[in-house]
Design an enzyme around this catalytic site. Sequence first.
Site, PDB file in Angstrom:
ATOM      1  N   ASP A   1      55.332  64.098  12.249  1.00  0.00           N
ATOM      2  CA  ASP A   1      55.401  65.289  12.566  1.00  0.00           C
ATOM      3  C   ASP A   1      54.355  66.122  11.768  1.00  0.00           C
ATOM      4  O   ASP A   1      54.642  67.294  11.312  1.00  0.00           O
ATOM      5  CB  ASP A   1      56.224  66.085  12.861  1.00  0.00           C
ATOM      6  CG  ASP A   1      57.274  65.431  13.810  1.00  0.00           C
ATOM      7  OD1 ASP A   1      56.816  64.377  14.525  1.00  0.00           O
ATOM      8  OD2 ASP A   1      58.268  66.046  13.860  1.00  0.00           O
TER       9      ASP A   1
ATOM     10  N   LYS B   1      57.496  63.268  21.130  1.00  0.00           N
ATOM     11  CA  LYS B   1      58.964  63.327  21.125  1.00  0.00           C
ATOM     12  C   LYS B   1      59.272  64.813  21.551  1.00  0.00           C
ATOM     13  O   LYS B   1      58.562  65.447  21.138  1.00  0.00           O
ATOM     14  CB  LYS B   1      59.516  62.667  19.854  1.00  0.00           C
ATOM     15  CG  LYS B   1      59.156  63.529  18.768  1.00  0.00           C
ATOM     16  CD  LYS B   1      59.699  63.018  17.488  1.00  0.00           C
ATOM     17  CE  LYS B   1      59.554  63.676  16.267  1.00  0.00           C
ATOM     18  NZ  LYS B   1      60.189  65.097  16.123  1.00  0.00           N
TER      19      LYS B   1
ATOM     20  N   CYS C   1      63.285  65.711  10.817  1.00  0.00           N
ATOM     21  CA  CYS C   1      62.552  64.447  11.474  1.00  0.00           C
ATOM     22  C   CYS C   1      62.430  63.265  10.761  1.00  0.00           C
ATOM     23  O   CYS C   1      62.607  62.374  11.085  1.00  0.00           O
ATOM     24  CB  CYS C   1      61.445  65.245  12.254  1.00  0.00           C
ATOM     25  SG  CYS C   1      61.716  66.393  13.635  1.00  0.00           S
TER      26      CYS C   1
HETATM   27  C1  VGL Z   1      61.272  69.355  13.271  1.00  0.00           C
HETATM   28  C2  VGL Z   1      62.727  71.155  13.866  1.00  0.00           C
HETATM   29  C3  VGL Z   1      62.351  71.138  15.219  1.00  0.00           C
HETATM   30  C4  VGL Z   1      60.636  68.644  12.376  1.00  0.00           C
HETATM   31  C5  VGL Z   1      60.795  69.323  14.601  1.00  0.00           C
HETATM   32  O1  VGL Z   1      59.530  67.871  12.702  1.00  0.00           O
HETATM   33  O2  VGL Z   1      61.448  68.135  11.338  1.00  0.00           O
HETATM   34  N1  VGL Z   1      62.335  70.135  13.019  1.00  0.00           N
HETATM   35  N2  VGL Z   1      61.396  70.320  15.584  1.00  0.00           N
END
Ligand code: VGL
Length: 204
Positions: free
Chosen positions: A8, A106, A151
């Site tokens: 991410d 995702k 994540c």
């Molecule tokens: C994430 C919160 C919501 C992350 C993704 O990438 O850690 N955290 N969506």
Amino acid sequence: MKALLLIDIQNDFVEGGALAVPNGREIIEIANRVMPKFDLIVATQDYHPADHLSFASQHPGKQVYDQIELDGLPQTLWPDHCIEGTRGAEFVSDLNCDRIDRVFPKGTNRKIDSYSGFFDNGHRQATGLGDYLKSKGVNELFLMGLATDYCVKFSVLDAIELGFKTIVMIEGCRAVNINPDDSQQALNKMRAAGAILVGTCAKQ
Ligand code: VGL
Ligand code: ZN
């Protein structure tokens, strides 16, 4: 066979983004530096519809960081982030994306969140990442990215469960830290589950 999994590394998770992880941008240079050491590089991309139910905006009266139950699962409510088709969902532009072999989105299903790159939070559906890595003969998986306490943590726990030797490059991770020790707790949990924690050293 070793592979690198980048978690991410998107505009909304770095400074100026909708769900900015403190000092998130510092990891870009680290990712670019370690990528050449790997033959296979895979990235996850948090990728939500605009009405995703992990967004506080979808729950009148609720606030960001409130905890609710969503389809039987505990859910933290987030600011709107990583909405499909927006700049916030794109990888940070300084990241050397040419080296990424495959991207796994995702969180695309409105009704369930997906912190791990392998499964949604209910382990109801797989993203295909696990099968892809196995089909490439990967047995050692190095991870870094955002965020340590969400994540990265859940991807690491699933990677271990799927049988990968799992190495967390902690210099390449940053945490949201809703509570100040969330990062440390997450690292402890990953280590207890069998993860190997290293700085950035890619050669074990
Ligand atoms: C994430 C919160 C919501 C992350 C993704 O990438 O850690 N955290 N969506
Ligand atoms: Zn998300």
